[in-house]
Structures are given as structure tokens and as C-alpha cells.
Design an enzyme around this catalytic site. Structure first.
Site, PDB file in Angstrom:
ATOM      1  CE  LYS A 189      -1.823   2.921   2.767  1.00  0.00           C
ATOM      2  NZ  LYS A 189      -1.774   4.158   1.970  1.00  0.00           N
ATOM      3  CD  GLU A 265      13.642   0.828   8.818  1.00  0.00           C
ATOM      4  OE1 GLU A 265      14.091   1.828   9.418  1.00  0.00           O
ATOM      5  OE2 GLU A 265      14.326  -0.149   8.525  1.00  0.00           O
ATOM      6  CB  CYS A 300      13.078   8.822   8.039  1.00  0.00           C
ATOM      7  SG  CYS A 300      14.211   7.935   6.973  1.00  0.00           S
ATOM      8  CD  GLU A 399       9.949  12.394  11.539  1.00  0.00           C
ATOM      9  OE1 GLU A 399       8.859  11.860  11.769  1.00  0.00           O
ATOM     10  OE2 GLU A 399      10.866  11.840  10.931  1.00  0.00           O
TER      11      GLU A 399
HETATM   12  P1  NAP Z   1       2.471   8.214   7.940  1.00  0.00           P
HETATM   13  O1  NAP Z   1       1.427   9.213   8.048  1.00  0.00           O
HETATM   14  O2  NAP Z   1       2.831   7.419   9.142  1.00  0.00           O
HETATM   15  O3  NAP Z   1       2.038   7.240   6.756  1.00  0.00           O
HETATM   16  C1  NAP Z   1       2.807   6.157   6.352  1.00  0.00           C
HETATM   17  C2  NAP Z   1       1.914   5.131   5.718  1.00  0.00           C
HETATM   18  O4  NAP Z   1       0.980   4.652   6.693  1.00  0.00           O
HETATM   19  C3  NAP Z   1       1.080   5.673   4.568  1.00  0.00           C
HETATM   20  O5  NAP Z   1       0.943   4.699   3.570  1.00  0.00           O
HETATM   21  C4  NAP Z   1      -0.232   5.956   5.247  1.00  0.00           C
HETATM   22  O6  NAP Z   1      -1.336   5.983   4.373  1.00  0.00           O
HETATM   23  C5  NAP Z   1      -0.334   4.819   6.218  1.00  0.00           C
HETATM   24  N1  NAP Z   1      -1.255   5.126   7.320  1.00  0.00           N
HETATM   25  C6  NAP Z   1      -1.595   6.337   7.822  1.00  0.00           C
HETATM   26  N2  NAP Z   1      -2.494   6.214   8.806  1.00  0.00           N
HETATM   27  C7  NAP Z   1      -2.739   4.891   8.942  1.00  0.00           C
HETATM   28  C8  NAP Z   1      -3.592   4.134   9.770  1.00  0.00           C
HETATM   29  N3  NAP Z   1      -4.389   4.715  10.676  1.00  0.00           N
HETATM   30  N4  NAP Z   1      -3.581   2.784   9.635  1.00  0.00           N
HETATM   31  C9  NAP Z   1      -2.803   2.188   8.718  1.00  0.00           C
HETATM   32  N5  NAP Z   1      -2.003   2.857   7.887  1.00  0.00           N
HETATM   33  C10 NAP Z   1      -1.957   4.192   7.996  1.00  0.00           C
HETATM   34  O7  NAP Z   1       3.843   8.817   7.429  1.00  0.00           O
HETATM   35  P2  NAP Z   1       4.061   9.805   6.187  1.00  0.00           P
HETATM   36  O8  NAP Z   1       3.546  11.137   6.563  1.00  0.00           O
HETATM   37  O9  NAP Z   1       3.570   9.165   4.936  1.00  0.00           O
HETATM   38  O10 NAP Z   1       5.653   9.821   6.097  1.00  0.00           O
HETATM   39  C11 NAP Z   1       6.429  10.541   6.970  1.00  0.00           C
HETATM   40  C12 NAP Z   1       6.939   9.667   8.102  1.00  0.00           C
HETATM   41  O11 NAP Z   1       7.651   8.559   7.596  1.00  0.00           O
HETATM   42  C13 NAP Z   1       7.917  10.394   8.973  1.00  0.00           C
HETATM   43  O12 NAP Z   1       7.623  10.151  10.324  1.00  0.00           O
HETATM   44  C14 NAP Z   1       9.265   9.787   8.605  1.00  0.00           C
HETATM   45  O13 NAP Z   1      10.224   9.860   9.576  1.00  0.00           O
HETATM   46  C15 NAP Z   1       8.883   8.398   8.294  1.00  0.00           C
HETATM   47  N6  NAP Z   1       9.905   7.744   7.462  1.00  0.00           N
HETATM   48  C16 NAP Z   1      10.752   6.849   8.042  1.00  0.00           C
HETATM   49  C17 NAP Z   1      11.741   6.230   7.296  1.00  0.00           C
HETATM   50  C18 NAP Z   1      12.671   5.224   7.919  1.00  0.00           C
HETATM   51  O14 NAP Z   1      13.281   4.466   7.194  1.00  0.00           O
HETATM   52  N7  NAP Z   1      12.806   5.185   9.215  1.00  0.00           N
HETATM   53  C19 NAP Z   1      11.871   6.523   5.942  1.00  0.00           C
HETATM   54  C20 NAP Z   1      11.007   7.464   5.382  1.00  0.00           C
HETATM   55  C21 NAP Z   1      10.023   8.065   6.151  1.00  0.00           C
HETATM   56  P3  NAP Z   1      -1.895   7.403   3.849  1.00  0.00           P
HETATM   57  O15 NAP Z   1      -0.835   8.014   3.050  1.00  0.00           O
HETATM   58  O16 NAP Z   1      -3.056   7.049   3.035  1.00  0.00           O
HETATM   59  O17 NAP Z   1      -2.237   8.192   5.070  1.00  0.00           O
END
Ligand code: NAP
Ligand code: MG
Length: 496
Positions: A189, A265, A300, A399
């Protein structure tokens, strides 16, 4: 890169895949619902994409399970899976311009980064796991002579992958490449902001020879499609990259469903520690600027906390500020642009709110702080630097995921380590010093999955990447990633 490419003309020629990819075919969501995929480059609607929900996820998981159980992929000799993945890597390279353009249009990063950074790394990742899989041996345990204990690694079955939008295809590849190499079926997804590149790559995977049903993509929202995958009773493992907040939800989904293996992650608040004895302060300043402004800080492990030794504070901050100029936001489709758009209006507002909070809590804004290029219709924020930040301030703790640097001053190495570790996150830490003993000592005391010394570069696909503390657990990249997509079987034979 071919400098003669007219990316706008290329964009007009693109055919966008906008349906779910299940069982080797593009299909509409069962409900017929779609959502608008908006380009942050200029605010236009690129496509209406299938909004998958529980029914679609269930269909994808059933298809993935059937493919796994049939052995059509899992039972192929490792050498055969290698050939297919290497072919997929070649197809990704062959279609690199198209894939890069999809990333840029969909989430706003500069085309030169998408083309020379993301897509190149995706092809390398897929090739690397393909090449690796026929070179890994199992084990025999040191039992008494009366027994033979085989310890073999087996694929899990169906792996669900949920990924963010900041490096849409690369974050997905870090998961699907090792999962597929190990013989699993995958249901991916992508983030709602950036579904396009994953849909195209799933199609390329079938072209490369991945059997239909082995690699499925279900675009949709987190609360619906993401949650359905997390709670599905027939998903064996869920591999997630995204925020810490949502990562915790996946642990809950697992606990409340089938105890599927979860690997996370999550976020970071990387401290970048610069000592006065750094071997090259210009390189350190470049690292500090790249560390927070690359990809508009939507990284991230962005080096969002600059910890600088007091005696070089003024000169060092001037260097970083001067380098920040290179990151003035520009048209993402212009190859010279170094900083593109924020992913969407929500993220833009979130970052602007943090900037306001930084001011309110008493940090000194020394550069930027504003939204720019509004006439484009897209979402852009200029490089922003705060000085005189205290580690307890919100901008140092949370963050931000934007081009906002928080500068904190320290006097001693002990103080630097204490500040660095005073965070709920532990994804990465950077440090700059000429003193080898000090570097090793500090690297050992830092609670982070990666520590870089005299470089911002934490290595390619050959090294593991992942977090300590609330940055998650499990590692992407390297052979260690295969541990997440396999389980150990002990076969204990009595030969007494
Ligand atoms: P996010 O809001 O946590 O979303 C990540 C994924 O989870 C998306 O596909 C999102 O879908 C889905 N999601 C959101 N709410 C959910 C729920 N209630 N139940 C199940 N799935 C759900 O993160 P983001 O804003 O896309 O990305 C930024 C974050 O990613 C930051 O915190 C960053 O640090 C982290 N990140 C970490 C790494 C690493 O390797 N550690 C690498 C890159 C990014 P939707 O898009 O449809 O909401
Ligand atoms: Mg988008």
C-alpha cells in the site's frame, strides 16, 4: 543524465496507471471509489486513483496467498528468482525517466534527485537482492553426533508493506525487493500522496517474469486500506515505514488480529554534532545543509538538530546559511533545481505551524521561515534556520519533516552526547571530528541505528538501516533485511 530532456513535454506524454494492481491486472476498487492524486508541483489533479478498502485488500491478500501456496514463485530455484529480479532492475533502469517523472509530479521532489537519486537506488536495490539470493546458505547446528539439526530459512507467505511518500518507490523497494527475493508474495500500500510509481513498477515486475498475483498494489488511505492490511488474518508479516504514531497502530492491529510479525521504520530527529576539531568545516557545513534541505527536509534521518561546539558557532552557522541559498525552492521539473515542493498543503501547513511555534518558544529565526512560489499553485517552503534552540523546545523534540534546522550549542563532548540522546528517536546521528578516539567513544555512546563520522552519507544498500528507541525496529537494506521476510525452521533428525 541527458540534459536535453524537456520534462514538461515528457509529462504530457505520460500514461498514468490509476487502478489497483491485483493478480497481474489493473482493476478498479470494488466500491468504484477513487481519490484525487494532486501534484504539489502546481496543485493540479494528476489522476483519479482507485481508493481501495477492505474488500480490495482481502482480494489482493487472497490472490497473494494463492500464488504463494501454488509455489509458482516461492518454489522457483533461487537462481531463477535472481534472473527475474535482475531483469526487473533492468526494466526499472530502462524506464528510469518515466519513473523519475512520476515521483516528481506526484510528490514534488526535483527531477534531478528523482532521476539520479531515487530511481537509480531502486534499480540497485532490486538488483542487489536478486544477486544475493542464490548466495545464501543455511546452517547445521552443533548437536551431538546422534542427531542432525538443519536450520533452514523459509519465506513467510504473504507480506504486507505500507510505505510513506517521501521516497515513494525507494521505501517500497527496500521492502518488496528482499521480500520477493526470499520467495514471499507481497501486497503493497503506497501513501495516498504518491501511489503512481508503485503501480507502474508492479506492471514492470510482471513484465520481468514475476508471476501474476505475487506482487500486488492497493492504493488507498491509511485508515482504510492500510488498516485492513494491518488487521488481515492471512497476512504473515507487515513491514512499515512512516511515522512513529502510525507505527504504533500497526502493533495494535497485529495484537488484535493474528499476531503477524511487524517491523517498523519510523521517524527521527537526527543530531548532527560538529566539533571545532572537525577535519573540514566546509564539508561539515555542506553536510549540515544537505542533511536538512535535501528533499525539502522530508527525510526520516534528516539532520534536523545541529549541535555545534560553542567556539565555532558563529562562523559555522554563517557557512551553513550561505549554503542554504543553493536550496531556494524552484520548479521541480527544472534539472537545475535543488529543492522542490513540499508533498502537499497539509504538510506545508504543519511545517509553517512548527516555524511559528519555534518563534513563540523563543528560538531565533536566522533564515527563511516562509512559504514561497505560491503563484505556481504548488507548495513550497524556503530553507529555514533557527538559532539559540533549547533541546526542550518543540522544534527540537518533534519531527517536523520540512526544511527547518534547529541549532543548539554545546561546550563539551559529554554535553553533546547527552543532548543527542535526549530524544525519543534514535534513527541516526552524525558527528564531525578529527579525533579518532573521541569519534569511536561517542559513536558507542550514541543510541542510534546509524552513526556517521565525517560524512552525512550512511552508506548504500549493503549496510543496514533502521532505528533504536521509537524510531522502530527491524532493519531495511543489507542481508539483515532478509531476516524480516523469512523464518527459521529446525529439522531435528535422530541418526543415533
Ligand atoms: P504516515 O502518516 O505514518 O504514513 C505512512 C503510511 O501509513 C502511509 O501509507 C499511510 O497511508 C499509512 N497510514 C496512515 N495512517 C494509517 C492508519 N491509521 N492505519 C494504517 N495505515 C496508515 O507517514 P508519512 O507522513 O507518509 O511519512 C512521513 C513519516 O515517515 C515520517 O515520520 C518519517 O520519519 C517516516 N519515514 C521513516 C523512514 C525510515 O526508514 N525510518 C523513511 C522514510 C520516512 P496514507 O498516506 O493514506 O495516510
Ligand atoms: Mg501526489
Amino acid at each position: 543524465m541527458n540534459l536535453a530532456i524537456d520534462w514538461r513535454a515528457e509529462a504530457r506524454r505520460l500514461t498514468l496507471r490509476n487502478q489497483a494492481f491485483i493478480g497481474g491486472k489493473f482493476v478498479a476498487a470494488a466500491s468504484g471509489e477513487t481519490f484525487e492524486c494532486v501534484s504539489p508541483v502546481d496543485g493540479t489533479v494528476l489522476a483519479k486513483v482507485a481508493a481501495c478498502d477492505r474488500e480490495d485488500v482481502d482480494r489482493a491478500v487472497k490472490t497473494a496467498r494463492a500464488a504463494f501456496d501454488s509455489g509458482v514463485w516461492a518454489d522457483q530455484p533461487p537462481k531463477a528468482r535472481k534472473r527475474v529480479l535482475v531483469k526487473l532492475a533492468e526494466l526499472i533502469q530502462k524506464n528510469a525517466n518515466e519513473l523519475a517523472l512520476l515521483e516528481t509530479l506526484d510528490m514534488g521532489k526535483p527531477i534531478s534527485n528523482a532521476r539520479n537519486g531515487d530511481v537509480r537506488a531502486v534499480a540497485e536495490c532490486v538488483r542487489w537482492y536478486g544477486e544475493a539470493i542464490d548466495k545464501i546458505y543455511d546452517e547445521i547446528a552443533p548437536t551431538p553426533k546422534t542427531a542432525l539439526a538443519l536450520i533452514t530459512r523459509e519465506p513467510l507467505g504473504v507480506v504486507g508493506a505500507v510505505v510513506p511518500w517521501n521516497f515513494p518507490l525507494l521505501m517500497a523497494a527496500w521492502k518488496f525487493a528482499p521480500a520477493l527475493a526470499a520467495g514471499n508474495s507481497v501486497v503493497l500500500k503506497p501513501a495516498e500522496q504518491s501511489p503512481l510509481s508503485a503501480l507502474r513498477v508492479a506492471e514492470l515486475a510482471v513484465e520481468a517474469g514475476i508471476p501474476a498475483g505475487v506482487f500486488n498494489v492497493v492504493p488507498g488511505f491509511g485508515e482504510t486500506a492500510g488498516q485492513a492490511l494491518g488487521r488481515h488474518l492471512d497476512v504473515d508479516a507487515l513491514t512499515f515505514t512512516g511515522s512513529t504514531e502510525v507505527g504504533k497502530l500497526f502493533l495494535k492491529y497485529s495484537a488484535e488480529s493474528n499476531m503477524k510479525i511487524v517491523s517498523l521504520e519510523c521517524g527521527g530527529k537526527t543530531p548532527n554534532i560538529v566539533f571545532a576539531d572537525s577535519p573540514d568545516l566546509d564539508a561539515a557545513a555542506q553536510g549540515a545543509a544537505d542533511g536538512i534541505f535535501y528533499n525539502s527536509g522530508q527525510v526520516c534521518d534528516a539532520a534536523s538538530r545541529l549541535l555545534v561546539e560553542e567556539k565555532i558557532h558563529d562562523s559555522f552557522l554563517s557557512k551553513v546559511s550561505a549554503l542554504a541559498e543553493k536550496y531556494r525552492p524552484g520548479d521541480p521539473l527544472d534539472e537545475k533545481t535543488q529543492m522542490g515542493a513540499m508533498v502537499d498543503s497539509t504538510q506545508t501547513k504543519r511545517v509553517l505551524d512548527y516555524i511559528a511555534k519555534g518563534r513563540d518558544e523563543g528560538a531565533a529565526l536566522v533564515l527563511g521561515g516562509h512559504q514561497v512560489r505560491q503563484e505556481s499553485g504548488g507548495y513550497y517552503i524556503e530553507p529555514t534556520i533557527f538559532d539559540r534552540v533549547q533541546n526542550r523546545m518543540t522544534i527540537a523534540r518533534e519531527e517536523i519533516f520540512g526544511p527547518v534546522l534547529s541549532t543548539i550549542t554545546f561546550k563539551t563532548a559529554e554535553e553533546a552526547v547527552k543532548l543527542a540522546n535526549d530524544s525519543k528517536y534514535g534513527l541516526e546521528a552524525n558527528l564531525w571530528t578529527n579525533d579518532l578516539t573521541k569519534a569511536h567513544k561517542i559513536a558507542r555512546s550514541l543510541r542510534a541505528g546509524t552513526v556517521t563520522v565525517n560524512s552525512r552519507d550512511g552508506g548504500g544498500i549493503e549496510v543496514p538501516f533502521g532505528g533504536y528507541k521509537q524510531s522502530g525496529f527491524g532493519r531495511d537494506k543489507s542481508l539483515h533485511a532478509l531476516e524480516k521476510y523469512t523464518q527459521l525452521k529446525t529439522t531435528y533428525i535422530n541418526i543415533g
